[in-house]
Design a protein around this motif. Sequence first.
Motif, PDB file in Angstrom:
ATOM      1  N   ASP A   1       0.830  -1.202   0.000  1.00 33.49           N
ATOM      2  CA  ASP A   1       0.000   0.000   0.000  1.00 33.49           C
ATOM      3  C   ASP A   1       0.867   1.254   0.000  1.00 33.49           C
ATOM      4  OD1 ASP A   1      -2.787   1.307   0.573  1.00 33.49           O
ATOM      5  OD2 ASP A   1      -1.421   2.153   2.066  1.00 33.49           O
ATOM      6  N   ALA A   2       2.005   1.197   0.658  1.00 36.84           N
ATOM      7  CA  ALA A   2       2.899   2.354   0.725  1.00 36.84           C
ATOM      8  C   ALA A   2       3.431   2.745  -0.646  1.00 36.84           C
ATOM      9  CB  ALA A   2       4.063   2.060   1.673  1.00 36.84           C
ATOM     10  N   PHE A   3       3.435   1.804  -1.601  1.00 37.09           N
ATOM     11  CA  PHE A   3       3.853   2.120  -2.970  1.00 37.09           C
ATOM     12  C   PHE A   3       2.728   2.785  -3.769  1.00 37.09           C
ATOM     13  CE2 PHE A   3       7.031  -1.265  -2.140  1.00 37.09           C
ATOM     14  CZ  PHE A   3       8.180  -0.591  -2.562  1.00 37.09           C
ATOM     15  N   GLY A   4       1.554   2.929  -3.159  1.00 35.14           N
ATOM     16  CA  GLY A   4       0.425   3.534  -3.854  1.00 35.14           C
ATOM     17  C   GLY A   4      -0.303   2.576  -4.778  1.00 35.14           C
ATOM     18  N   LEU A   5      -0.100   1.280  -4.587  1.00 37.27           N
ATOM     19  CA  LEU A   5      -0.703   0.280  -5.464  1.00 37.27           C
ATOM     20  C   LEU A   5      -2.092  -0.126  -4.976  1.00 37.27           C
ATOM     21  CD1 LEU A   5       2.445  -1.985  -5.784  1.00 37.27           C
ATOM     22  CD2 LEU A   5       1.476  -0.602  -7.633  1.00 37.27           C
ATOM     23  N   GLN A   6      -2.919  -0.559  -5.909  1.00 38.83           N
ATOM     24  CA  GLN A   6      -4.173  -1.206  -5.566  1.00 38.83           C
ATOM     25  C   GLN A   6      -3.868  -2.658  -5.217  1.00 38.83           C
ATOM     26  OE1 GLN A   6      -6.928  -1.972  -8.765  1.00 38.83           O
ATOM     27  NE2 GLN A   6      -8.703  -1.600  -7.467  1.00 38.83           N
ATOM     28  N   ILE A   7      -4.610  -3.212  -4.260  1.00 38.59           N
ATOM     29  CA  ILE A   7      -4.346  -4.571  -3.797  1.00 38.59           C
ATOM     30  C   ILE A   7      -5.598  -5.430  -3.968  1.00 38.59           C
ATOM     31  CG2 ILE A   7      -3.728  -6.005  -1.808  1.00 38.59           C
ATOM     32  CD1 ILE A   7      -2.208  -3.511  -0.720  1.00 38.59           C
ATOM     33  N   TYR A   8      -5.408  -6.611  -4.585  1.00 41.91           N
ATOM     34  CA  TYR A   8      -6.449  -7.632  -4.649  1.00 41.91           C
ATOM     35  C   TYR A   8      -6.068  -8.696  -3.607  1.00 41.91           C
ATOM     36  CZ  TYR A   8      -7.090  -6.370  -9.715  1.00 41.91           C
ATOM     37  OH  TYR A   8      -7.293  -5.758 -10.919  1.00 41.91           O
ATOM     38  N   THR A   9      -7.049  -9.207  -2.871  1.00 43.02           N
ATOM     39  CA  THR A   9      -6.809 -10.357  -1.999  1.00 43.02           C
ATOM     40  C   THR A   9      -7.842 -11.438  -2.286  1.00 43.02           C
ATOM     41  OG1 THR A   9      -5.796  -9.095  -0.189  1.00 43.02           O
ATOM     42  CG2 THR A   9      -6.743 -11.224   0.367  1.00 43.02           C
ATOM     43  N   HIS A  10      -7.359 -12.610  -2.669  1.00 42.02           N
ATOM     44  CA  HIS A  10      -8.229 -13.789  -2.792  1.00 42.02           C
ATOM     45  C   HIS A  10      -8.585 -14.230  -1.377  1.00 42.02           C
ATOM     46  CE1 HIS A  10      -9.053 -18.121  -4.153  1.00 42.02           C
ATOM     47  NE2 HIS A  10      -8.944 -18.205  -2.831  1.00 42.02           N
ATOM     48  N   ALA A  11      -9.871 -14.121  -1.017  1.00 45.44           N
ATOM     49  CA  ALA A  11     -10.333 -14.556   0.303  1.00 45.44           C
ATOM     50  C   ALA A  11     -11.732 -15.136   0.133  1.00 45.44           C
ATOM     51  CB  ALA A  11     -10.343 -13.393   1.291  1.00 45.44           C
TER      52      ALA A  11
END
Length: 560
Positions: free
Chosen positions: A337-347
């Motif tokens: 997140d600190a890189f400014g990226l969007q994050i997907y999490t398979h849950a």
Amino acid sequence: MTIAIRSILTLALVAPALPADLLLTNGRIWTADPAHPWTATLAITGNRISGYQSEPAKTTIDLKGAFAMPGFNDAHIHFLGGSLGLFEVDLTGACSIPEMQSRVKKFAEANPSQPWIAGNGWEYACVPGGLPKKEDLDAVVPGRPVFLRAYDGHSAWANSKALALAAITKKTRYDGFGEIVKDPQTGEPTGALKEGASGLVSRLLPKPDRARQLEALRKGLALAASLGITSMQNASGDESLVSLYEELAARGELTSRTAIALSAGPGRAEEVCRRAAELSRKHTGPLLKVAAVKFMLDGVIESYTAGMLEPYANKPGDTGRLAWPEDAYKKAIAACDAFGLQIYTHAIGDRAIRLALDAYQAVKAENRNQRHRIEHIETLHPADLPRFAQLGVLPSFMPIHADPGTVEVWSAAVGEKRLPLAFAWRALEQTAARLVFSSDWPASISVDPIRGLHNAVNRQTVKGFPTGGWLPAQRVSLETALAAYTANGAYASFEENTKGRLRPGMLADMVVLSEDPTRIPAARLHQLKVTRTIFDGRVIYETATPARPAQTLPGPGTPP
């Protein structure tokens, strides 16, 4: 002002406007734009929509009353894997061991020079006991190794030859995320492999070279065009995958706008995120975008590898497991997140979903629209229902995974208590969460968005199941489902200002359907077909009458 300048300005004012490149007339066109939801006429100039009124055009397509809409956006797909699978055994819809054996045998006979027989698509509910056995493959292909992935990609089926080449015996242990399934009496491997254990065999399969991968992607793009898919978010990948798409884009062959999330696994997440951030500065769209990373937090319900808060209903004491230690996952999320990226999490399990929400909450930034996502969300604890909207987390669903033909094994494992919030589309929509729909292909029984659309709108009671069967209360309206496959998909990749709606100034990606979904019974939605796909302002697929050159200026269109 000089005479020359005054003359130029005068000419500019009186000169006729250049004709549009393409004009669609006499249609019932749903724009997905709340400010102007319907139009009968749509003009395209270059690769952009230029207006809703009739105007001179180089080419006119008379829709003859047909329904048109923005192109479908598959917001979670593994497109290279699915495309390569088009060259393999397809077990989709084969719901008996004899039918699967027949398909495997025919493929092996038709491809005698292939050293391995690979394929995908078998379903847990179509196999006695839920997991297949090696003996059934040995009976039809004893001399060559066979490796077949389940429809969800989380389990695999190998014959004895494949297990022998991988040196998998009763003494082999696997300590990673997954399992070598063994006979409880003899200890011998059964041929079923769960999660990461399938890699013990799949690593031996011949790797397709770059030329083969490009060939597969071209074939996959042709399939996507025929299904009206004009955008996709690739939910896994690496730099080599990005390179393939770079080449297709440079050649003018990329006919679906693609956003790629790099896969971030335990031990190297920060490194992957740093590289994704670098690539994001190079690839910003509109054809190719890299600005996200994907985490795999748990497995699937059917193989008891999804992380649950309470034990599985038919497997007491077993709550599944997580693919990451909790602290390591939270630290990785914070770093990426600190890189400014969007994050997907398979849950998929409720425990994994809660952990993902906790990790996202810990990095929530009031001054940044992060749009982090959770993928699949097949079970959900009631206490976590409102957190998606509160945190701005996007619930990313695959309606095809709730197909009635796949629910038996799933429902038995989840149990009656957890069923009310199974695939909780409507419940999340009511909290003001923004639904995003996709296929997860090839980890699904179909890549066709119309099949998913049908499932989303038509969830019905299934005979023999408790608590109302397959939870019709969680179905959504047609308009909600269409938005989840179009405008919301664009929002999920930060592209809502350029695509996903048919609004002047936005990219001209759209599809024409064989019938109007708003004017047929919902139970017939699955019968819809794409008759024409327009991508980047040009027709890339059609089965209808070809466009005719414009002869006269049509009259002004009137919204239906």
